[in-house]
Scaffold this motif. Structure first.
Motif, PDB file in Angstrom:
ATOM      1  N   ILE A  15       0.832  -1.208   0.000  1.00 41.45           N
ATOM      2  CA  ILE A  15       0.000   0.000   0.000  1.00 41.45           C
ATOM      3  C   ILE A  15       0.865   1.257   0.000  1.00 41.45           C
ATOM      4  CG2 ILE A  15      -1.647   1.347   1.363  1.00 41.45           C
ATOM      5  CD1 ILE A  15      -2.818  -1.337   2.334  1.00 41.45           C
ATOM      6  N   CYS A  16       1.941   1.227   0.754  1.00 41.92           N
ATOM      7  CA  CYS A  16       2.787   2.411   0.915  1.00 41.92           C
ATOM      8  C   CYS A  16       3.777   2.608  -0.235  1.00 41.92           C
ATOM      9  CB  CYS A  16       3.552   2.331   2.234  1.00 41.92           C
ATOM     10  SG  CYS A  16       2.479   2.417   3.699  1.00 41.92           S
ATOM     11  N   SER A  17       3.952   1.597  -1.067  1.00 37.65           N
ATOM     12  CA  SER A  17       4.879   1.734  -2.197  1.00 37.65           C
ATOM     13  C   SER A  17       4.337   2.764  -3.180  1.00 37.65           C
ATOM     14  CB  SER A  17       5.059   0.386  -2.903  1.00 37.65           C
ATOM     15  OG  SER A  17       5.605  -0.564  -2.039  1.00 37.65           O
ATOM     16  N   ILE A  54      -5.794   0.210 -11.106  1.00 38.85           N
ATOM     17  CA  ILE A  54      -5.011  -0.156  -9.917  1.00 38.85           C
ATOM     18  C   ILE A  54      -5.607   0.444  -8.646  1.00 38.85           C
ATOM     19  CG2 ILE A  54      -3.387   1.783 -10.219  1.00 38.85           C
ATOM     20  CD1 ILE A  54      -1.208  -0.121  -9.096  1.00 38.85           C
ATOM     21  N   GLU A  55      -6.204   1.635  -8.775  1.00 41.86           N
ATOM     22  CA  GLU A  55      -6.773   2.301  -7.599  1.00 41.86           C
ATOM     23  C   GLU A  55      -8.020   1.589  -7.086  1.00 41.86           C
ATOM     24  OE1 GLU A  55      -8.875   3.702 -11.165  1.00 41.86           O
ATOM     25  OE2 GLU A  55      -6.752   3.460 -10.661  1.00 41.86           O
ATOM     26  N   ASP A  78      -5.286  -8.674  -4.578  1.00 44.26           N
ATOM     27  CA  ASP A  78      -5.276  -8.785  -6.034  1.00 44.26           C
ATOM     28  C   ASP A  78      -3.950  -8.266  -6.586  1.00 44.26           C
ATOM     29  OD1 ASP A  78      -6.331  -9.212  -8.652  1.00 44.26           O
ATOM     30  OD2 ASP A  78      -6.755  -7.069  -8.806  1.00 44.26           O
ATOM     31  N   ILE A  79      -3.509  -7.123  -6.080  1.00 38.94           N
ATOM     32  CA  ILE A  79      -2.233  -6.553  -6.532  1.00 38.94           C
ATOM     33  C   ILE A  79      -1.082  -7.492  -6.178  1.00 38.94           C
ATOM     34  CG2 ILE A  79      -0.603  -4.653  -6.204  1.00 38.94           C
ATOM     35  CD1 ILE A  79      -3.028  -2.810  -5.794  1.00 38.94           C
ATOM     36  N   PHE A  80      -1.116  -8.071  -4.973  1.00 41.66           N
ATOM     37  CA  PHE A  80      -0.044  -8.984  -4.568  1.00 41.66           C
ATOM     38  C   PHE A  80       0.009 -10.202  -5.492  1.00 41.66           C
ATOM     39  CE2 PHE A  80       1.566 -12.638  -2.189  1.00 41.66           C
ATOM     40  CZ  PHE A  80       2.799 -12.153  -1.774  1.00 41.66           C
ATOM     41  N   ASN A 105     -20.609 -10.134 -12.122  1.00 41.21           N
ATOM     42  CA  ASN A 105     -19.505 -10.461 -13.032  1.00 41.21           C
ATOM     43  C   ASN A 105     -18.744  -9.217 -13.473  1.00 41.21           C
ATOM     44  OD1 ASN A 105     -20.203 -13.152 -12.853  1.00 41.21           O
ATOM     45  ND2 ASN A 105     -21.375 -13.186 -14.760  1.00 41.21           N
ATOM     46  N   LEU A 106     -19.478  -8.162 -13.800  1.00 35.83           N
ATOM     47  CA  LEU A 106     -18.838  -6.925 -14.249  1.00 35.83           C
ATOM     48  C   LEU A 106     -18.044  -6.268 -13.129  1.00 35.83           C
ATOM     49  CD1 LEU A 106     -21.777  -5.534 -16.404  1.00 35.83           C
ATOM     50  CD2 LEU A 106     -19.564  -6.314 -17.265  1.00 35.83           C
ATOM     51  N   LYS A 107     -18.600  -6.301 -11.938  1.00 38.94           N
ATOM     52  CA  LYS A 107     -17.913  -5.709 -10.786  1.00 38.94           C
ATOM     53  C   LYS A 107     -16.619  -6.462 -10.480  1.00 38.94           C
ATOM     54  CE  LYS A 107     -18.031  -2.673  -7.358  1.00 38.94           C
ATOM     55  NZ  LYS A 107     -18.025  -1.214  -7.601  1.00 38.94           N
ATOM     56  N   PHE A 108     -16.654  -7.769 -10.615  1.00 39.84           N
ATOM     57  CA  PHE A 108     -15.490  -8.591 -10.299  1.00 39.84           C
ATOM     58  C   PHE A 108     -14.356  -8.352 -11.301  1.00 39.84           C
ATOM     59  CE2 PHE A 108     -13.037 -12.517 -10.979  1.00 39.84           C
ATOM     60  CZ  PHE A 108     -12.495 -12.676  -9.721  1.00 39.84           C
ATOM     61  N   GLN A 109     -14.649  -8.407 -12.588  1.00 39.55           N
ATOM     62  CA  GLN A 109     -13.582  -8.310 -13.583  1.00 39.55           C
ATOM     63  C   GLN A 109     -13.261  -6.882 -13.991  1.00 39.55           C
ATOM     64  OE1 GLN A 109     -13.863 -10.926 -16.946  1.00 39.55           O
ATOM     65  NE2 GLN A 109     -12.128 -10.017 -18.007  1.00 39.55           N
ATOM     66  N   TYR A 110     -14.308  -6.045 -14.140  1.00 41.75           N
ATOM     67  CA  TYR A 110     -14.084  -4.724 -14.732  1.00 41.75           C
ATOM     68  C   TYR A 110     -14.171  -3.566 -13.726  1.00 41.75           C
ATOM     69  CZ  TYR A 110     -14.524  -7.342 -19.043  1.00 41.75           C
ATOM     70  OH  TYR A 110     -14.337  -8.252 -20.056  1.00 41.75           O
ATOM     71  N   LYS A 111     -14.526  -3.866 -12.489  1.00 43.39           N
ATOM     72  CA  LYS A 111     -14.485  -2.890 -11.387  1.00 43.39           C
ATOM     73  C   LYS A 111     -15.463  -1.728 -11.557  1.00 43.39           C
ATOM     74  CE  LYS A 111     -11.020  -5.489 -10.247  1.00 43.39           C
ATOM     75  NZ  LYS A 111     -11.228  -6.625  -9.341  1.00 43.39           N
ATOM     76  N   PHE A 112     -16.634  -1.978 -12.172  1.00 48.36           N
ATOM     77  CA  PHE A 112     -17.642  -0.916 -12.234  1.00 48.36           C
ATOM     78  C   PHE A 112     -19.032  -1.504 -12.049  1.00 48.36           C
ATOM     79  CE2 PHE A 112     -17.419  -2.287 -16.704  1.00 48.36           C
ATOM     80  CZ  PHE A 112     -18.762  -2.367 -17.046  1.00 48.36           C
ATOM     81  N   THR A 113     -19.958  -0.632 -11.668  1.00 45.64           N
ATOM     82  CA  THR A 113     -21.374  -0.999 -11.557  1.00 45.64           C
ATOM     83  C   THR A 113     -22.077  -0.527 -12.811  1.00 45.64           C
ATOM     84  OG1 THR A 113     -21.316  -0.794  -9.149  1.00 45.64           O
ATOM     85  CG2 THR A 113     -23.477  -0.714 -10.217  1.00 45.64           C
ATOM     86  N   CYS A 114     -22.675  -1.451 -13.539  1.00 46.42           N
ATOM     87  CA  CYS A 114     -23.278  -1.117 -14.822  1.00 46.42           C
ATOM     88  C   CYS A 114     -24.589  -0.341 -14.625  1.00 46.42           C
ATOM     89  CB  CYS A 114     -23.544  -2.379 -15.632  1.00 46.42           C
ATOM     90  SG  CYS A 114     -24.136  -2.042 -17.305  1.00 46.42           S
ATOM     91  N   LEU A 115     -24.708   0.754 -15.371  1.00 53.82           N
ATOM     92  CA  LEU A 115     -25.915   1.583 -15.329  1.00 53.82           C
ATOM     93  C   LEU A 115     -26.528   1.702 -16.720  1.00 53.82           C
ATOM     94  CD1 LEU A 115     -24.619   4.426 -12.969  1.00 53.82           C
ATOM     95  CD2 LEU A 115     -26.115   2.506 -12.364  1.00 53.82           C
ATOM     96  N   CYS A 116     -26.397   0.657 -17.517  1.00 56.73           N
ATOM     97  CA  CYS A 116     -26.976   0.690 -18.866  1.00 56.73           C
ATOM     98  C   CYS A 116     -28.492   0.579 -18.782  1.00 56.73           C
ATOM     99  CB  CYS A 116     -26.403  -0.445 -19.717  1.00 56.73           C
ATOM    100  SG  CYS A 116     -27.022  -2.097 -19.285  1.00 56.73           S
ATOM    101  N   GLU A 117     -29.157   0.812 -19.903  1.00 58.41           N
ATOM    102  CA  GLU A 117     -30.618   0.804 -19.918  1.00 58.41           C
ATOM    103  C   GLU A 117     -31.182  -0.555 -19.522  1.00 58.41           C
ATOM    104  OE1 GLU A 117     -32.248   1.309 -23.908  1.00 58.41           O
ATOM    105  OE2 GLU A 117     -30.348   0.638 -24.774  1.00 58.41           O
TER     106      GLU A 117
END
Length: 600
Positions: free
Chosen positions: A28-30, A342-343, A349-351, A484-496
């Motif tokens: 974390i500190c690196s 990365i953020e 996951d980073i390790f 699935n999207l949250k796990f791999q792509y790190k976002f919450t989908c807000l599509c129609e």
């Protein structure tokens, strides 16, 4: 040892030693990404956890073993598996040995059995140009003569209409040379970089045709496909050094060697044995090719410095060519600046990814001269570059790389199953955001890495283009897609489809308010005969109904989501798969083989 088992062993040891918390804090500190990898590298070195390097050399005994396995399959009329074993025999045969010629001779028998007359003759001619047992002469001459008698029966199919459908017609701008001038790239805080339409776009329009930075062939197709260009040429020839790479020509073999294979070649056995995923292998190849694209290390460091200075500007990923900004996959800057997220990643996951980067760094150090320099200061910069950039691309790969696939024939003769062939980095395609109800679809031509983007729904001026990352509302419910999207792509989908909770196909209803004339036209075009022929991969049917289907999809758009529109869209995609090329059933019947050869 696999990379997963290595990682699990390291975690178990660190848990026993009570070091997990302190190491997590150090990560974390690196401040710099390369520091995270070098920290983990030192940990693995201290634990003596680096893997044993697997050495696999050309060997006549191994070549003979695989040739005998091929003979058994050939006697059982299992041509495709025999073919693969003969290619394994060819890969393991010393180039100047009789084993090499025997593998070619036996492969020619498979081609004869499969009625591949031209390819059969080509392998026979190759045998005659080499050292071979003279007792084969009569048999091979007879086979060659029979091939020539059959050559007139080979027909070349014209795909002029489908080729036209898959061609980008609009003029392309100099800044984004792979994209239609109807598109523009914009930035917003909420959506990041994304692509929007500058004018109305109709269903079926070709919008992008992009060549990748490189292509990574998947192991299941090593024995059928050129490792460099993905050509389906049957007369593949082996790398002269390793036992794993086949090429369609000397040109591809030389290009691969120059771009990355000279470095990868001594690592191939270990990379395969450790079962690295395609996402991890994409990372190490990106790092190697980035260096080889530049005349020296300093010029690469300058490219990276310039790219990182542009991260916050509209010219992110661009380079200047003749004083003009250009964004193109053939330049490393466009790949280097893809998002790593990365953020948003957890420390664990980073390790884990840093463990993979450390193993790659160790392999490059132990088995290649890739990271060597006579200059001590440059050597330090090289090590930092390799460490940080390996981890960077291990993180960019899961969210930015694209698969190259085709539909493969089932045992029943239908072409309805997707068959993965390769993966590749596409800088422009990576700019597209996701929707569970996308308005574009990607397709590629079998035997090529060129990716084509086509409008699947009408796109109005100012609307964003949305690709699909694998979570589609017609297949999965909203909760599954979101996870699935949250796990791999790190976002919450807000599509129609997510906001309005669109139904899956099997819970979807027919639209009750669609004009009867539209339904009638749709049912006429997609009658049972047409649907059956599409499943059978019939090119003429696909060419005949593609444009009418696009017109009906336009008319059905206001009634989305409905079963009628879903049927049209899936049939459009099926047509595109046919245009791209289909994989016969035998190619999916792969033989089991490992990097470590059998003991013979």
């Amino acid at each position: 040892m696999s990379i997963d088992s290595l990682y699990e062993g390291v975690i178990a040891t660190l848990n026993t030693q009570g070091r997990i918390r302190s190491i997590s804090q150090q990560i974390i500190c690196s401040k710099n990404i390369h520091d995270k990898v070098l920290l983990v590298y030192d940990i693995l070195e201290g634990l003596d956890a680096f893997p044993k390097i697997l050495e696999v050399a050309k060997c006549e005994k191994v070549s003979t073993y695989y040739r005998n396995q091929g003979n058994k399959k050939f006697q059982q009329s299992d041509d495709y598996r025999a073919w693969q074993y003969y290619n394994l025999s060819l890969l393991h045969a010393p180039l100047d040995s009789e084993c090499y010629s025997l593998a070619l001779a036996n492969r020619s028998a498979v081609f004869f059995s499969l009625r591949k007359w031209t390819e059969c003759v080509k392998d026979i001619d190759n045998v005659f140009s080499r050292k071979y047992p003279l007792k084969l002469t009569d048999k091979l001459n007879k086979r060659k003569s029979m091939c020539k008698e059959n050559l007139p029966e080979e027909l070349v199919k014209s795909n002029s209409e489908s080729n036209k459908i898959l061609t980008l017609q609009d003029p392309q701008g100099p800044r984004f040379p792979c994209a239609s001038s109807k598109l523009e790239v914009v930035f917003s805080t909420e959506m990041g970089r994304h692509v929007v339409a500058k004018c109305d776009i109709k269903v079926g329009e070709v919008l992008v045709q992009e060549e990748p930075y490189f292509m990574l062939l998947l192991k299941q197709q090593y024995l059928f496909t050129c490792h460099y260009c993905l050509s389906r040429s049957l007369n593949l020839l082996p790398c002269g050094n390793c036992c794993f790479a086949l090429y369609c020509s000397n040109k591809c073999r030389d290009s691969a060697w120059k771009d990355y294979h000279e470095v990868e070649c001594p690592l191939m056995a270990t990379l395969i044995e450790m079962q690295f995923t395609k996402l991890e292998l994409l990372a190490i190849r990106t790092v190697i090719k980035a260096r080889n694209d530049h005349p020296d290390w300093d010029s690469l460091f300058k490219t990276i410095q310039d790219a990182e200075e542009n991260l916050g500007s509209e010219f992110r990923g661009h380079i200047k060519i003749n004083n003009e900004w250009v964004y193109d996959s053939k330049y490393y800057a466009s790949i280097h600046t893809l998002a790593s997220n990365i953020e948003k990643r957890s420390v664990s996951d980073i390790f884990q990814k840093a463990v993979t980067a450390s193993v790659f760094l160790w392999l490059l150090t132990q088995k290649t001269k890739f990271l060597e320099s006579d200059n001590e200061e440059e050597q330090d910069n090289i090590s930092k570059y390799a460490a940080g950039t390996l981890l960077h691309h291990i993180m960019t790969s899961p969210t930015n790389m694209h698969g190259i696939s085709a539909n493969v024939e089932t045992a029943e003769g239908n072409f309805v199953e997707e068959f993965n062939i390769a993966s590749a980095p596409y800088a422009f395609h990576s700019l597209l955001n996701h929707s569970c109800a996308p308005n574009v679809v990607r397709c590629s031509k079998l035997g090529s890495g060129k990716m084509t983007l086509i409008a699947l729904r009408p796109i109005k001026k100012g609307m964003q283009l949305f690709d699909n990352y694998g979570a589609h509302h017609a297949i999965d419910d909203r909760e599954t897609r979101q996870e699935n999207l949250k796990f791999q792509y790190k976002f919450t989908c807000l599509c129609e489809a997510c906001i309005n909770d669109w139904p899956t196909y099997f819970t979807m209803k027919r639209a009750g308010n669609v004009p009867g004339s539209i339904i009638k036209r749709k049912d006429t075009i997609l009658d049972s005969d047409a649907l059956d022929k599409l499943q059978k991969g019939d090119l003429a049917t696909a060419e005949r109904i593609f444009r009418p289907l696009c017109e009906i999809a336009e008319e059905l758009e206001p009634y989305a989501p409905c079963m009628e529109l879903a049927d049209c869209q899936e049939s459009i995609k099926q047509c595109l798969q046919i245009f791209g090329g289909l994989v016969p059933y035998g190619y999916s019947q792969t033989v089991d083989w490992n990097a470590a050869p059998p003991k013979v």
